[in-house]
Design an enzyme around this catalytic site. Structure first.
Site, PDB file in Angstrom:
ATOM      1  N   TYR A   1       0.827  -1.207   0.000  1.00  0.00           N
ATOM      2  CA  TYR A   1       0.000   0.000   0.000  1.00  0.00           C
ATOM      3  C   TYR A   1       0.856   1.249   0.000  1.00  0.00           C
ATOM      4  CZ  TYR A   1      -3.992  -2.919   0.537  1.00  0.00           C
ATOM      5  OH  TYR A   1      -4.952  -3.851   0.303  1.00  0.00           O
ATOM      6  N   CYS A   2       0.195   2.317  -0.359  1.00  0.00           N
ATOM      7  CA  CYS A   2       0.847   3.611  -0.442  1.00  0.00           C
ATOM      8  C   CYS A   2       1.598   3.895   0.853  1.00  0.00           C
ATOM      9  CB  CYS A   2      -0.197   4.699  -0.643  1.00  0.00           C
ATOM     10  SG  CYS A   2       0.529   6.319  -0.815  1.00  0.00           S
ATOM     11  N   PRO A   3       2.751   4.447   0.813  1.00  0.00           N
ATOM     12  CA  PRO A   3       3.418   4.958  -0.381  1.00  0.00           C
ATOM     13  C   PRO A   3       4.434   3.990  -0.985  1.00  0.00           C
ATOM     14  CG  PRO A   3       4.592   5.719   1.527  1.00  0.00           C
ATOM     15  CD  PRO A   3       3.509   4.783   2.026  1.00  0.00           C
ATOM     16  N   VAL A   4       4.418   2.726  -0.532  1.00  0.00           N
ATOM     17  CA  VAL A   4       5.494   1.810  -0.956  1.00  0.00           C
ATOM     18  C   VAL A   4       5.553   1.646  -2.482  1.00  0.00           C
ATOM     19  CG1 VAL A   4       6.511  -0.457  -0.595  1.00  0.00           C
ATOM     20  CG2 VAL A   4       5.328   0.675   1.280  1.00  0.00           C
TER      21      VAL A   4
ATOM     22  N   ARG B   1      -6.592   3.738   2.935  1.00  0.00           N
ATOM     23  CA  ARG B   1      -6.240   2.971   1.745  1.00  0.00           C
ATOM     24  C   ARG B   1      -5.990   1.506   2.091  1.00  0.00           C
ATOM     25  NH1 ARG B   1      -2.161   4.646  -2.785  1.00  0.00           N
ATOM     26  NH2 ARG B   1      -3.419   6.455  -2.508  1.00  0.00           N
TER      27      ARG B   1
END
Ligand code: SF4
Lengths: 86, 353
Positions: free
Chosen positions: A17-20, B54
């Protein structure tokens, strides 16, 4: 959205998941030559917002995406403007 | 430290912290207006609400509330953004901040020092000339009063090279101003908590797409999170706390049952799935033959606590109106069954975090 069929390199970020995925994309693009295309695989739907934004900010060319069941395959071409990308 | 060169360069490169909020966006914009090259650094701290939304991946969630605001702001401003993972070092700081916490679990002074210190390192490595932030004098009680701004600059080891474009006219001139890299006259003189001036500038520059409310995206400044966070610190040695445990503080209902036992009860299917993805070592409880939350246990409960955990799980299951509910407790391939009444809310409230 029209997206190319082939990419020169592939980066698999499924399950991340963000920001990876963006951090990994930046790292990979940094090592690539201008003009080459990277496909990024992701199952994070918000990458459809973040990756185009990253491209607009860094100057790389966003070429679109294809949906493949629950995953997305997004395409970025490294540009010369990447003097702006460290 | 080796300071950046003071010779007049052909192109001035400013390195700024860009959260994507209105203040940091305006600060970058002020410098772009002066023709400077601006690079934004966006830290991922592990405590950003958008990142967590998210990870939860709720289908009904508005994508705007999940996007990375730093990338969005960089795209709107047309400046490159470097996303940096603050990692374990940030967690270590959060668990033991030298300058303490604000009203919640927010170690804002140490957080600013951490990020500006990182920006200073980036500046040296990539040939930047100075660092800037969107800090506004007097806007935040903990980290943005005059003394705090001075302290942050001093501790970051870049005295003179840290510019706050939004409040510059209230602050002593920095080296970039003295050296003529930046025109002080064109910097702003904003101070205080009112955001009227920022709003006016955002209208002038057509900046309308930024997160609301300002500063509302950090879990560390959230009241519910802070209660759980401080409970965690009270019951676990800070050195032993892992990153995943911080993630778990954002999910579900939390109940402290004893100094050594705490449970997390998922609130819906998304949280069930989220919790089941974690490889947690403890017991897991689930009511049988109905829609049930997943309850995960931290610590080793005795028999009395197992019955209490089963009855809490039953309380949040679809069978909560029935007199007795069967609940399974599983750990390491072992399964126990408990037939329990759902717990009363008055009892539950005693344990709630
Ligand atoms: S609110 Fe959170 S991100 Fe902002 S300065 Fe404080 S600790 Fe850091």
């Amino acid at each position: 959205m029209n997206a190319p069929v082939e990419a020169d390199e592939v980066l698999d970020t499924v399950g991340l998941y963000c920001p990876v995925p963006i951090i990994k994309t930046a790292e990979r693009i940094r090592k690539m030559e201008a003009g080459r295309t990277l496909a990024i695989l992701s199952d994070d739907r918000v990458i459809l917002i973040d990756l185009p934004a990253w491209c607009r900010s860094t100057g790389h060319e966003y070429l679109g995406y294809r949906q493949e069941s629950a995953e997305y395959r997004l395409f970025v071409r490294k540009t010369r403007a990447s003097a702006r990308t460290r | 430290m080796s300071e950046p060169s003071t010779r007049r360069p052909d192109r001035i490169r400013a390195i700024g912290l860009l959260s994507g909020g209105l203040d940091s966006t305006l600060a970058a914009r002020v410098l772009l207006e002066q023709g400077l090259e601006v690079i934004g650094l966006h830290y991922s701290t592990g405590f950003c609400m958008n990142d967590h939304r998210r990870a939860m991946a709720r289908p009904e969630e508005d994508p705007k509330r999940m996007r990375n605001e730093g990338l969005r702001a960089g795209a709107d401003l047309g400046i490159p953004i470097e996303v940096l993972d603050a990692g374990e070092a940030y967690l270590k700081m959060v668990l033991n901040p030298k300058h303490g916490y604000g009203a919640k679990a927010n170690p804002c002074i140490d957080c600013r020092i951490f990020m500006i210190h990182g920006a200073a390192g980036y500046m040296r490595e990539h040939g930047g000339h100075f660092v800037f932030t969107g800090e506004v004098l007097g806007q935040r009680p903990m980290s943005q009063h005059m003394q705090a701004l001075r302290l942050i600059e001093k501790e970051c080891g870049i005295e003179g090279y840290l510019l706050r474009p939004l409040s510059a006219k209230h602050l002593p001139p920095t080296l970039p101003e003295q050296l003529g890299w930046v025109d002080r006259e064109k910097l702003l003189g904003i101070s205080g908590r009112s955001r009227k001036e920022q709003m006016a500038w955002s209208t002038t520059w057509g900046i309308s797409d930024y997160p609301q409310p300002a500063g509302g995206c950090c879990y560390l400044a959230d009241e519910n999170f802070a209660r759980r966070f401080h409970d965690k610190r009270l019951h676990t040695e800070p050195e032993q706390i892992r990153r995943e445990e911080m993630i778990l503080l954002k999910v579900g209902r939390h109940f402290r049952l004893s100094p050594r036992v705490k449970i997390i009860v998922a609130r819906d299917q998304c949280e069930n799935q989220f919790l089941s993805r974690f490889d947690l070592p403890g017991w897991r409880f689930e009511a049988l033959d109905c829609g049930s939350p997943l309850t995960v246990v931290e610590g080793e409960p005795d028999e009395d606590l197992k019955i209490l955990i089963a009855s809490i799980t039953a309380r949040y299951s679809d069978r909560r109106h029935e007199p007795l509910v069967e609940v399974a407790a599983r750990k390491d391939g072992v399964e126990e069954r408990h037939l329990v009444p759902p717990v009363a809310d008055q009892v539950l409230d005693r344990f709630r975090l």
